[in-house]
Design a protein around this motif. Sequence first.
Motif, PDB file in Angstrom:
ATOM      1  N   LYS A   2       0.835  -1.199   0.000  1.00 56.68           N
ATOM      2  CA  LYS A   2       0.000   0.000   0.000  1.00 56.68           C
ATOM      3  C   LYS A   2       0.870   1.249   0.000  1.00 56.68           C
ATOM      4  CE  LYS A   2      -3.731   0.406   2.251  1.00 56.68           C
ATOM      5  NZ  LYS A   2      -4.751   0.549   3.333  1.00 56.68           N
ATOM      6  N   ILE A   4       1.161   5.665   0.065  1.00 57.76           N
ATOM      7  CA  ILE A   4       0.621   6.985   0.411  1.00 57.76           C
ATOM      8  C   ILE A   4       1.166   7.966  -0.610  1.00 57.76           C
ATOM      9  CG2 ILE A   4       0.618   8.852   2.115  1.00 57.76           C
ATOM     10  CD1 ILE A   4       0.842   6.690   4.271  1.00 57.76           C
ATOM     11  N   ALA A  22       3.097   2.765   2.799  1.00 59.65           N
ATOM     12  CA  ALA A  22       2.426   3.016   4.065  1.00 59.65           C
ATOM     13  C   ALA A  22       3.282   2.448   5.195  1.00 59.65           C
ATOM     14  CB  ALA A  22       1.041   2.377   4.061  1.00 59.65           C
ATOM     15  N   GLY A  23       3.341   3.170   6.298  1.00 55.90           N
ATOM     16  CA  GLY A  23       4.173   2.731   7.419  1.00 55.90           C
ATOM     17  C   GLY A  23       5.085   3.844   7.873  1.00 55.90           C
TER      18      GLY A  23
END
Length: 240
Positions: A2, A4, A22-23
Amino acid sequence: MKLIEERIVVPGDINAAVLRPAGEGPWPGVLLYTDIFQLTESTLRTARRLAAEGFLVCVPEIYPHGPLAGVALEFDDAGKQAGLAGAAAMTTAQFDADRAAVLDHLAARPDVSTLAVTGFCLGGHLAFRAAFDDRVHATVCFYPTGLHDGALGSDTADSLARAADVRGRLMVVFGSRDPHVPADARLTTITQLYAAGLTDLELHVYQGGEHAFMRDVGARHDPVLTDLALAEAVSFFRGR
């Protein structure tokens, strides 16, 4: 993975897209220079593929200060002419100043660990010049135009003359059927890189590759070569 994705303005009024997994990170940072058409969906799709490999990818506009600021050009004759006019309105010093601003931004981000650069066409030439920055540990230039003759903006760039200033690892990818970087231009470029001491660089000439073979719009696109080139770039950025 995923992702961003966000739009930012780098200090110096440079519009840019930032794409990252993401993270929490931190992630290896990659400055990605577009071709003359700026932040098209085609280029952003490539940026997403790199980000999905675990990189934070920053894609700035290459013409951020004039009438093309905020404009993604169409892949047609009008868009091509506008993109070439945008390049002709920029000096090498202006390109370099924008590069320093974007690298400064990336280096200051807490979610970025290391710095690498890539670019396509004119952006491949800009990526080569970004390799002059000591903070850049790896650079991948996809079919860079104008290296052999200094064609970049409104003046003649001293890029090959400064090849010895490249401190990090360097990979250059060409297509064998690229009329903008034909065999004699590739030979000039490679000869001068070797003469500058860059004998350990990595070189790829993909058989049948046309100019912009990695742009996934239009008849020139070669998906097989695109996948090969991106896989090589990811492996190169990771240090093999």
